[in-house]
Write a protein that holds these residues in place. Structure first.
Motif, PDB file in Angstrom:
ATOM      1  N   ASN A 157      67.677 -52.795  20.927  1.00 23.95           N
ATOM      2  CA  ASN A 157      67.949 -53.361  22.625  1.00 23.95           C
ATOM      3  C   ASN A 157      67.431 -54.918  22.398  1.00 23.95           C
ATOM      4  O   ASN A 157      66.652 -55.160  22.133  1.00 23.95           O
ATOM      5  CB  ASN A 157      68.043 -52.947  24.037  1.00 23.95           C
ATOM      6  CG  ASN A 157      68.620 -51.162  23.496  1.00 23.95           C
ATOM      7  OD1 ASN A 157      70.092 -51.685  23.664  1.00 23.95           O
ATOM      8  ND2 ASN A 157      67.250 -50.662  23.940  1.00 23.95           N
ATOM      9  N   ARG A 160      62.742 -56.976  25.790  1.00 28.24           N
ATOM     10  CA  ARG A 160      62.168 -57.040  27.774  1.00 28.24           C
ATOM     11  C   ARG A 160      60.786 -58.205  27.124  1.00 28.24           C
ATOM     12  O   ARG A 160      60.032 -57.453  27.082  1.00 28.24           O
ATOM     13  CB  ARG A 160      61.693 -55.391  28.092  1.00 28.24           C
ATOM     14  CG  ARG A 160      63.391 -55.070  27.703  1.00 28.24           C
ATOM     15  CD  ARG A 160      64.488 -54.934  29.089  1.00 28.24           C
ATOM     16  NE  ARG A 160      65.103 -54.388  29.251  1.00 28.24           N
ATOM     17  CZ  ARG A 160      66.482 -54.595  30.456  1.00 28.24           C
ATOM     18  NH1 ARG A 160      66.008 -55.038  31.323  1.00 28.24           N
ATOM     19  NH2 ARG A 160      67.226 -53.923  29.785  1.00 28.24           N
ATOM     20  N   SER A 219      67.017 -53.016  34.756  1.00 30.41           N
ATOM     21  CA  SER A 219      68.355 -53.539  35.156  1.00 30.41           C
ATOM     22  C   SER A 219      68.584 -54.828  33.691  1.00 30.41           C
ATOM     23  O   SER A 219      68.778 -54.976  32.738  1.00 30.41           O
ATOM     24  CB  SER A 219      69.091 -54.407  36.425  1.00 30.41           C
ATOM     25  OG  SER A 219      68.321 -55.536  36.464  1.00 30.41           O
ATOM     26  N   ARG A 220      70.456 -54.551  33.593  1.00 33.94           N
ATOM     27  CA  ARG A 220      70.972 -55.024  32.593  1.00 33.94           C
ATOM     28  C   ARG A 220      70.352 -56.836  32.628  1.00 33.94           C
ATOM     29  O   ARG A 220      69.767 -56.926  31.826  1.00 33.94           O
ATOM     30  CB  ARG A 220      72.164 -55.122  32.285  1.00 33.94           C
ATOM     31  CG  ARG A 220      73.133 -53.629  32.697  1.00 33.94           C
ATOM     32  CD  ARG A 220      74.198 -53.939  31.877  1.00 33.94           C
ATOM     33  NE  ARG A 220      75.124 -52.413  32.386  1.00 33.94           N
ATOM     34  CZ  ARG A 220      76.471 -52.326  32.070  1.00 33.94           C
ATOM     35  NH1 ARG A 220      77.084 -53.255  32.175  1.00 33.94           N
ATOM     36  NH2 ARG A 220      76.359 -51.543  31.478  1.00 33.94           N
ATOM     37  N   GLU A 221      69.789 -57.354  33.622  1.00 27.55           N
ATOM     38  CA  GLU A 221      70.364 -58.375  33.854  1.00 27.55           C
ATOM     39  C   GLU A 221      68.102 -59.193  33.475  1.00 27.55           C
ATOM     40  O   GLU A 221      67.582 -60.412  33.515  1.00 27.55           O
ATOM     41  CB  GLU A 221      70.708 -58.861  34.543  1.00 27.55           C
ATOM     42  CG  GLU A 221      71.719 -59.508  34.985  1.00 27.55           C
ATOM     43  CD  GLU A 221      72.549 -59.722  33.142  1.00 27.55           C
ATOM     44  OE1 GLU A 221      72.145 -60.378  33.036  1.00 27.55           O
ATOM     45  OE2 GLU A 221      73.877 -58.979  32.839  1.00 27.55           O
ATOM     46  N   THR A 223      63.581 -57.460  34.639  1.00 30.39           N
ATOM     47  CA  THR A 223      62.848 -56.417  34.507  1.00 30.39           C
ATOM     48  C   THR A 223      61.765 -56.647  35.781  1.00 30.39           C
ATOM     49  O   THR A 223      61.257 -57.973  35.136  1.00 30.39           O
ATOM     50  CB  THR A 223      61.836 -56.186  33.078  1.00 30.39           C
ATOM     51  OG1 THR A 223      63.193 -55.776  31.830  1.00 30.39           O
ATOM     52  CG2 THR A 223      61.379 -55.237  33.038  1.00 30.39           C
TER      53      THR A 223
END
Length: 546
Positions: A157, A160, A219-221, A223
């Motif tokens: 992914n 982050r 969350s998707r948007e 950290t």
């Protein structure tokens, strides 16, 4: 009561039987389900040892209470060659795992496969990919006792980063401490293991504690990192009374000392210390110190100090100093600074003491400070400290200008032998190097914070070295008793004095609701002085937090 069931594992090979006997597993079970689970656990243990080709017969019921499984273990696999994709692993991880740079695989002991995969997952997580996992696929036999497999990293992914840090509990916790002391900052790659390690440093701060471990909201948007902190009592009041016999009058003499330390009252992490002392020989001193850490959220801090000393009607000395501190981490600090001193002769006639004169000095100093704290200790939270300072400058009088050097060392360490016994060692030293000396510039020591059993600040020295020791025994978490054995050597170049000092005694410390109460009884003597009980000193001090 139900009947117990028994699990029996057999092998037709004598060596395999000995190996099975060496591996612990539970043989007695209350029901068939736990017996079957134990058999599966044993199979997993043998797989981790390399016996993945083992052949197991069907679990048989021999009678109402005994179940048996026969196994042929075969030869174990000892190594596995793990092939990897260079783009999926951090370079530092490859360097640690691969011994031969020319090969596109690394060799792992079969029994270390699980730990190796855990290590790789940790390394990937530290780079900002907490959800990616490593696993082995396409496992094949190679030659002899070796396997080969491909290392596969789950679909990567986006990396982050910490987008926001929220403090819960103590919302006004200094932001500069988040960034510089805890090393937590927005934009850093997310690494929960490292975050937990850093927030544990909160237990070493005098004004804050960690309530619980940090948490991360993904969350998707964004950290978000949540840090749970509580503010603690960090102000302290320290004082003592000393009882002794005045050698001149043989009457009871009292000394007093008050120290007030105000920490983090402005939620900045600042410390203001104020100390006042009145000694037995009509000596009075006042000192104030202000520390401002992490100015403008940088590792740079500032420190200012003022001290005034008055000796009866002989002289007064005032010192002012300013330092710039570089706080490398939670334990180490480097400083450079400037110290200015002005001393005035109060005697009406200079001939009364020709070694007391008006003078001024300016010193340029460098200092190193190391401090180590222990967590969750009601007593002895500071386990070790080293303060080393040196400087050079000039002393100016009406008659001359003199080049001078000086150094100071203060260090202590607590050696914890076990939960109840520890040994405390403290070393202190001071040296002033000059062609000529004045009495009102010499260092003054003696008393509860240096060599016990002597009057406070009663000893003048151009050089001294001191070793103070205590053997401590904890009667409870809040009460300890200790011995006192101190030795010192000092020189006074003005009168060509070189003397050894000794001090022996005992004491105790009691951590009460009001604070830490300390009692010391010590008798000090020099080489020239005969031991007398009347020379003993009793020191009582109370350090209260508020």
């Amino acid at each position: 009561m139900g009947q117990n069931l028994y699990l029996r594992i057999q092998s037709n090979d004598e060596k395999e039987t000995k190996l099975l006997d060496s591996i612990y597993f539970t043989k007695t079970h209350k029901d068939y389900y736990t017996l079957e689970q134990e058999l599966n656990t044993l199979k997993a243990k043998l797989n981790r040892l390399g016996y993945i080709d083992a052949e197991w017969n069907v679990l048989k019921k021999l009678n109402d209470s005994v179940f048996e499984s026969n196994v042929t273990l075969k030869k174990p696999y000892k190594y596995i060659h793990i092939y990897y994709n260079v783009s999926q692993l951090p370079t530092s991880t490859i360097r640690q795992l691969r011994k031969d740079k020319s090969k596109a695989f690394f060799i792992v002991n079969f029994q270390q496969i699980e730990k190796t995969l855990q290590f790789i997952n940790q390394q990937i997580s530290e780079k900002g990919f907490p959800f990616n996992k490593a696993k082995l696929e396409n496992i094949q036999k190679k030659e002899g006792s070796t396997l080969k497999a491909n290392l596969v990293i789950s679909e990567q992914n986006h990396k982050r980063y910490i987008d926001k840090i929220l403090v819960k509990g103590y919302e006004k916790f200094p932001k500069s401490y988040l960034k510089q002391y805890l090393k937590l900052k927005n934009g850093a790659p997310i690494n929960l293991a490292k975050v937990k390690q850093q927030t544990n440093l909160l237990q070493e701060l005098p004004f804050a504690n960690q309530i619980k471990e940090p948490e991360i909201l993904f969350s998707r948007e964004s950290t978000i990192l949540y840090v749970y902190i509580e503010k603690t009592k960090s102000n302290s009041f320290d004082g003592f009374l000393g009882f002794g016999t005045d050698e001149a009058t043989s009457k009871l003499a009292l000394t007093g000392y008050l120290n007030l330390e105000l920490t983090n009252n402005l939620n900045y992490g600042e410390t203001l210390s104020i100390a006042y002392r009145s000694d037995e020989s009509e000596q009075k001193s006042f000192a104030a110190n202000l520390k401002l850490p992490y100015l403008f959220s940088t590792p740079i801090g500032a420190e200012f100090e003022l001290s005034i000393f008055k000796k009866d009607s002989s002289f007064t000395t005032a010192q002012q100093s300013a330092r710039i501190n570089y706080l490398l981490n939670s334990k180490n600090q480097f400083s450079i600074g400037l110290k200015s001193t002005k001393s005035n002769n109060l005697l009406s006639n200079d001939n009364l003491n020709p070694f007391i004169r008006d003078y001024t000095t300016t010193f340029y100093n460098a200092r190193y400070l190391y401090t180590h704290h222990l967590k969750n200790r009601p007593l002895f939270k500071r386990n070790a400290q080293v303060r080393l300072e040196t400087g050079f400058g000039n002393r100016a009088t009406k008659e001359e200008r003199q080049r001078q050097l000086h150094f100071e060392l203060d260090a202590f360490k607590i050696f914890n032998l076990n939960l109840k016994n520890n040994v405390y060692l403290k070393a202190s030293s001071y040296g002033l190097f000059s062609n000529t000396y004045l009495e009102n510039e010499l260092s003054r020591f003696g008393g509860i914070n240096s060599i016990r059993g002597f009057e406070e600040n009663s000893l003048n020295a151009s050089f001294y070295a001191l070793l103070a020791s205590e053997y401590r025994y904890s009667l409870s978490p809040n009460l300890y008793v200790h011995s006192i054995i101190d030795v010192a050597y000092f020189e006074n170049k003005i009168i060509n004095q070189k003397t050894k000092l000794y001090s022996f005694g005992f004491g105790f410390g009691l951590n009460t609701k009001a604070g830490l109460l300390r009692f010391n009884y010590a008798n000090g003597k020099s080489e020239e002085r005969i031991f007398k009980f009347s020379n003993s000193k009793i020191h009582i001090s109370l350090t209260a937090a508020f």
